[in-house]
Motif scaffolding. Structure first.
Motif, PDB file in Angstrom:
ATOM      1  N   GLU A 384     -27.396  -8.037 107.692  1.00 56.55           N
ATOM      2  CA  GLU A 384     -28.177  -6.936 108.231  1.00 56.55           C
ATOM      3  C   GLU A 384     -28.743  -7.381 109.566  1.00 56.55           C
ATOM      4  O   GLU A 384     -29.582  -8.275 109.630  1.00 56.55           O
ATOM      5  N   MET A 385     -28.267  -6.724 110.607  1.00 52.34           N
ATOM      6  CA  MET A 385     -28.505  -7.257 111.946  1.00 52.34           C
ATOM      7  C   MET A 385     -29.976  -7.233 112.375  1.00 52.34           C
ATOM      8  O   MET A 385     -30.381  -8.006 113.223  1.00 52.34           O
ATOM      9  N   GLN A 416     -32.919 -15.949 111.574  1.00 55.42           N
ATOM     10  CA  GLN A 416     -32.035 -14.921 111.011  1.00 55.42           C
ATOM     11  C   GLN A 416     -31.543 -15.237 109.599  1.00 55.42           C
ATOM     12  O   GLN A 416     -30.517 -14.728 109.165  1.00 55.42           O
ATOM     13  N   CYS A 417     -32.271 -16.101 108.885  1.00 55.69           N
ATOM     14  CA  CYS A 417     -31.899 -16.344 107.486  1.00 55.69           C
ATOM     15  C   CYS A 417     -31.892 -15.015 106.745  1.00 55.69           C
ATOM     16  O   CYS A 417     -31.060 -14.755 105.881  1.00 55.69           O
ATOM     17  N   ARG A 418     -32.890 -14.189 107.126  1.00 55.10           N
ATOM     18  CA  ARG A 418     -33.104 -12.922 106.441  1.00 55.10           C
ATOM     19  C   ARG A 418     -31.921 -11.970 106.600  1.00 55.10           C
ATOM     20  O   ARG A 418     -31.740 -11.072 105.781  1.00 55.10           O
ATOM     21  N   ASN A 419     -31.133 -12.132 107.672  1.00 57.04           N
ATOM     22  CA  ASN A 419     -29.992 -11.240 107.860  1.00 57.04           C
ATOM     23  C   ASN A 419     -29.006 -11.349 106.696  1.00 57.04           C
ATOM     24  O   ASN A 419     -28.287 -10.407 106.410  1.00 57.04           O
ATOM     25  N   CYS A 420     -28.952 -12.524 106.086  1.00 53.19           N
ATOM     26  CA  CYS A 420     -28.021 -12.700 104.970  1.00 53.19           C
ATOM     27  C   CYS A 420     -28.739 -12.884 103.632  1.00 53.19           C
ATOM     28  O   CYS A 420     -28.156 -12.668 102.586  1.00 53.19           O
TER      29      CYS A 420
ATOM     30  N   MET C 134     -22.594 -13.140 114.653  1.00 53.84           N
ATOM     31  CA  MET C 134     -22.414 -12.526 113.335  1.00 53.84           C
ATOM     32  C   MET C 134     -21.629 -11.231 113.488  1.00 53.84           C
ATOM     33  O   MET C 134     -21.814 -10.491 114.455  1.00 53.84           O
ATOM     34  N   CYS C 135     -20.774 -10.970 112.510  1.00 55.39           N
ATOM     35  CA  CYS C 135     -19.949  -9.764 112.544  1.00 55.39           C
ATOM     36  C   CYS C 135     -20.497  -8.756 111.538  1.00 55.39           C
ATOM     37  O   CYS C 135     -20.789  -9.114 110.400  1.00 55.39           O
ATOM     38  N   PRO C 136     -20.658  -7.502 111.938  1.00 56.08           N
ATOM     39  CA  PRO C 136     -21.266  -6.510 111.054  1.00 56.08           C
ATOM     40  C   PRO C 136     -20.313  -5.961 109.996  1.00 56.08           C
ATOM     41  O   PRO C 136     -20.747  -5.228 109.121  1.00 56.08           O
TER      42      PRO C 136
END
Lengths: 521, 238, 184
Positions: A384-385, A416-420, C134-136
């Motif tokens: 989640e970007m 950006q740990c939270r992105n995944c 990162m790729c969406p």
């Protein structure tokens, strides 16, 4: 004498109408045409609610042709203009949005009903002798319909369309030897641009619809010459030597003209489908256009329309070693199986009640497609970007923390740990939820995982300072449900001896590690 | 019945189906570039909330609705920090010129929106300057002791672990200015008082604050646990 | 009488001969008609095939494109840059503006990555804090040097050939990079 004159007036009108009809009939052979087509005889058992999907698909096709032709009044298939005309159709052209909605929902219904039709034909054994060609032409029609769905998605030339083309090109690029040539052929040049759109326009508007009309003609011709499948009865087996005679007998004994006696169910279903499409169009409206197809707008999350969502999901879930192979051969293999089906399984039992493997196949395919589609929509594999700057944290995970631990939370957001990784379900779903990470990993294990990565997690070693690691890990060990003990290194005793001395080796962080409140010590 | 249906159909044709729920609304559904977002709350939610909380929710970094913080921070500093970040710390730059995603106008909107959260402080409050050089570390030690005692008294013992603000890893991640800001503004939402409530009866003076910061700076270490000389520490302002 | 007439053609070869002659002539004419159409059809289809397959056969080379003066890329950063597709057609509009990621390591050391993920071509996004692309689409991730970090991509990011001429950053570009042609 007034009565006869009245009669004559009525009769005159009637006679005139009849005269015109007879004149036309003599030239156009309408009665003959009617008798051989709509009026052809069908087994009484075939006038079933299960047999309405074919005509409903055809109805969708007609609706698509009408709405599509009208949309072309405004649409301009050029890279510079397509998006603008879509916006014009959606927001300015009177009733334009509704036509777009009808065309969109019409396509959804067409794909869905077509698959229902196919399922019914499969379960009722209608592909068996002597209707092999009907089945195969139907399979090609299915490919064409999906082709229409894909090209139509491209004509809705927005960001999803643009990157959808990119995905198509990337798949083409995986073909050995001629991959590059195929990419050029598909894109009409070296890169996605106006020529790409133009050739998809031609496919969507001329080439595939033309093919579909020709195939529909063949498909219907086969229905007329070989007859509609009788409603299968368990135990009545298909035999190549006797079937034709049996079918003729059924028609003789228990046949009736399709129109007007058998067609009413199709008519009811047709009306129902039309109303359903209208209702969906009115309630849900058209899809998109989403953001414009400008490659520089990279703040985008491309997703295909629902009929291709399962492929999108498969592409995320396949192991890498089989990916290219399956992407390229999966389609042809499925088609080959479908084409071969009437020849492999040409005779015998038709009823699904006696064909457990067929039933299981259908259940399996529907479950698989349904599950993959669901996964495609949720996309748990995508980061989640904006999670790192936008996602809040549950209050119990913030309060009563030391400044170092709080700083660790900031590191977790900042890196950006939270992105995944979600915390309590908020955040990306690519990696495991961190809400209970403290019960799963010890501090040392966390440090190793963060620095070296592994298990599909990038290594952060180069990108985290020792202090950042220290803060991050101090925070993560506090992430565990209340009253649940932290993870314990298996070499440590479950109940620590009284004079517990930290036996950890002295390392670069040794000083800090001992100072921090390690739950183990 | 027939007539009313006819009438309905007629209305539908006349209004061009515009009354239907599916009709796209140009204001809501039409795509706008992310750089066209001008609503402060939306910008804050997307860009700030994760680390700074949203006023009700608390997060890792200092809350941006902290009244004391908003009172002392100069507008230019606030803007610079948002646009350019604080190099060497966890505050990233947000302006496109520095590799972020926001336009200059959007940064301005965020600054304005934050400053709109300012509340009038009680009459007679004398604010310490936002930034000042570190003071006397030895004097700061005693003050820092009083500071932590005040937190413990207020029920914040759990926060005092890890050496609290003197933890070398924590110190390694923050600037001197952030330490000063923390002492001044506190984090009342977590139970860390601002400069007025540390010592009963009187607010911390500018000098007190500088001394505490000096004491904290003296506790900085390098990665190998060796103390750092005050000159070599990260003193980037803001 | 009827039977006699019926049998006649079989019995009288001379009559048959005449019929055969006529038939063979018509056969020949029919075959000729078919043959002519095969030839004509081939002649018609050649330009059609040539038209359609031209893009299949003709692989265009990359072209040198300037991304502008190198000063706009600070050292140690990765920034988004945009160039105009060298094969731009006038009606391409904004689809001709192609983005790419420029990483300036130091001095004149550059790496320029294609925007397209090597998995299925979606646009990767750079995150400076974690130094990751990162790729969406399917969650591919790449390190700052473009190498594969995690997820399904089969290789690292596609890289453009880079040179610095007169303080300008030049890349060889113009093609959509795919696994078949990784050097865009």
């Amino acid at each position: 004498m007034s009565e006869p004159t009245k009669k004559t007036a009525k009769n005159l009108a009637f006679d005139a109408a009849q005269g015109i009809f007879v004149w036309l009939d003599k030239r156009l052979h309408l009665t003959d045409l009617w008798e051989h087509t709509a009026g052809h005889h069908i087994p009484r058992s075939s006038a079933s609610w299960f047999y309405v999907f074919g005509s409903a698909t055809l109805l969708c096709l007609i609706l698509q042709i009408v709405t599509g032709s009208l949309l072309a009044f405004a649409y301009v298939p050029s890279g510079a203009e397509a998006y603008t005309t879509l916006e014009y159709l959606t927001y300015e052209q009177p009733v334009g949005w509704f036509l777009r909605a009808m065309h969109y929902w019409g396509s959804n219904f067409m794909v869905a009903i077509m698959f229902l039709h196919m399922t019914q034909v499969f379960l009722f054994g209608a592909y068996k002798y002597p209707r092999e060609i009907t089945w195969i032409s139907g399979c090609i029609l299915m490919v064409c319909t999906l082709g229409m769905a894909f090209t139509g998605q491209v004509l809705r030339f927005d960001e999803d369309a643009y990157w959808g083309l990119g995905i198509g090109a990337a798949i083409m690029g995986r073909v050995p030897l001629i991959g590059e040539n195929l990419v050029h052929l598909m894109l009409g040049g070296p890169i996605i641009a106006s020529e790409t759109l133009s050739r998809f326009f031609s496919l969507h508007v001329f080439i595939i619809p033309g093919t579909i009309l020709a195939l529909v003609a063949l498909h219907l011709r086969m229905v007329l010459t070989k007859g509609i499948n009788e409603y299968p009865e368990p135990g009545r087996l298909v035999d190549r030597n006797t079937y034709d005679k049996e079918y003729e007998e059924i028609l003789k004994k228990d046949g009736m003209p399709f129109a007007p006696h058998g067609i009413w169910k199709d008519l009811v279903a047709a009306a129902f489908v039309l109303v359903a499409i209208l209702a969906c169009a009115a309630i849900f409206g058209p899809k998109g256009p989403t953001g414009p197809p400008y490659p520089t707008e990279i703040d985008t999350v491309p997703r295909p329309d629902f009929f291709f969502m399962w492929i999108f999901a498969v592409a995320a879930l396949m192991p890498e070693y089989m990916e290219s192979f399956l992407l390229l051969t999966g389609g042809p293999i499925i088609l080959l199986i479908l084409f071969a089906l009437p020849f492999i399984n040409n005779t015998g039992e038709k009823s699904w009640r006696r064909r457990p493997i067929a039933v299981l196949t259908v259940i399996f395919v529907y479950l698989a497609l349904g599950l993959l589609t669901y996964l495609g929509f949720t996309s748990p594999w995508s980061p989640e970007m904006t999670a790192w700057t936008a996602d809040p944290t549950e209050q119990s995970r913030v309060l009563d923390r030391t400044p170092l631990e709080l700083q660790g939370l900031v590191v977790l957001q900042n890196k950006q740990c939270r992105n995944c990784h979600a915390i309590d379900g908020v955040g990306g779903k690519r990696g495991p939820d961190l809400a209970d990470v403290g019960t799963r990993l010890t501090k040392d294990q966390m440090i190793r995982q963060v620095i070296q990565g592994g298990g599909n997690m990038p290594a952060y070693g180069k990108n985290l300072s020792p202090y950042e690691v220290e803060a991050l890990v101090s925070y993560m060990v506090t992430l565990r449900p209340e009253n649940q003990p932290p993870a314990r290194d298996s070499t440590w005793p479950a109940i620590p001896p009284k004079e517990n001395v930290s036996t950890k080796e002295a390392g670069p962080h040794a000083g800090h590690l001992e100072k921090t409140a390690d739950p183990q010590s | 019945m027939k007539r009313s249906l006819l009438f309905l159909g007629f209305c539908a044709v006349l209004t061009g189906c515009d009354w239907m729920p599916g009709k796209p609304d140009e204001k809501v559904d039409k795509w706008r570039p992310p750089t066209a977002i001008t609503d402060f709350h939306e910008l804050y939610r997307e860009n700030c909330q994760g680390c700074h909380g949203d006023g009700k929710l608390v997060a890792g970094a200092i809350s941006l609705d902290n009244p004391t913080y908003l009172a002392v921070v100069p507008e230019a500093t606030l803007r610079k920090v948002i646009a350019e970040g604080i190099p060497g710390t966890l505050m990233p730059p947000f302006s496109q010129a520095k590799g972020g995603m926001l336009t200059e106008e959007q940064v301005d909107i965020i600054v304005k929106g934050l400053l709109a959260w300012r509340q009038p402080l009680p009459a007679g409050t004398s604010l310490p300057p936002y930034s000042a050089p570190p003071g006397d570390a030895t004097r700061g030690e005693a003050l820092y002791k009083a500071y932590t005692d005040a937190i413990a008294k207020a029920g914040g013992e759990k926060m005092l672990g890890d050496g609290f603000y003197t933890n070398p890893a924590f110190l390694g991640l923050v600037t001197d200015q952030y330490l000063r800001t923390l002492i001044i503004a506190g984090r009342p939402e977590l139970g860390i008082p601002d400069y007025r409530k540390v010592i009963p009866g009187r607010p911390l003076s500018d000098e007190d604050i500088s001394d505490i910061v000096a004491w904290l700076i003296s506790k900085r270490e390098n990665e190998f646990g060796q103390p750092l000389s005050p000159d070599s520490v990260n003193t980037q302002i803001p | 009488m009827i039977s006699h007439r019926h049998k006649e053609p079989e019995k009288k070869p001379c009559a048959c001969e005449g019929a055969d002659k006529a038939t063979s002539r018509r056969d020949f004419l029919f075959k000729m008609g078919v043959g002519l159409n095969v030839v004509a059809g081939a002649m018609v289809s050649l330009p059609l095939i040539g038209y359609v397959m031209s893009s299949f056969v003709k692989i265009l080379p990359t072209k040198g494109i300037s991304l502008g003066p190198i000063d706009q890329f600070p050292e140690g950063t990765t920034r988004l840059a945009t160039y105009t597709n060298p094969y731009r057609r006038p009606w391409d509009g904004e689809t001709a503006e192609i983005p790419c990621w420029v990483r300036r390591i130091q001095g004149e050391q550059f790496q320029v990555f294609a925007i397209n993920c090597t998995h299925l071509g979606c646009p990767v996004r750079w995150f400076d804090e974690s130094k990751l692309f990162m790729c969406p689409c399917h969650g591919g991730a790449f390190y700052q040097d473009g190498s594969h970090a995690s997820g399904p991509p089969p290789r690292g990011l596609y890289e453009y050939k880079v040179s610095v001429v007169n303080n300008e950053l030049i890349i060889d570009a113009g093609l959509l990079p795919t696994l078949a042609r990784p050097n865009a």
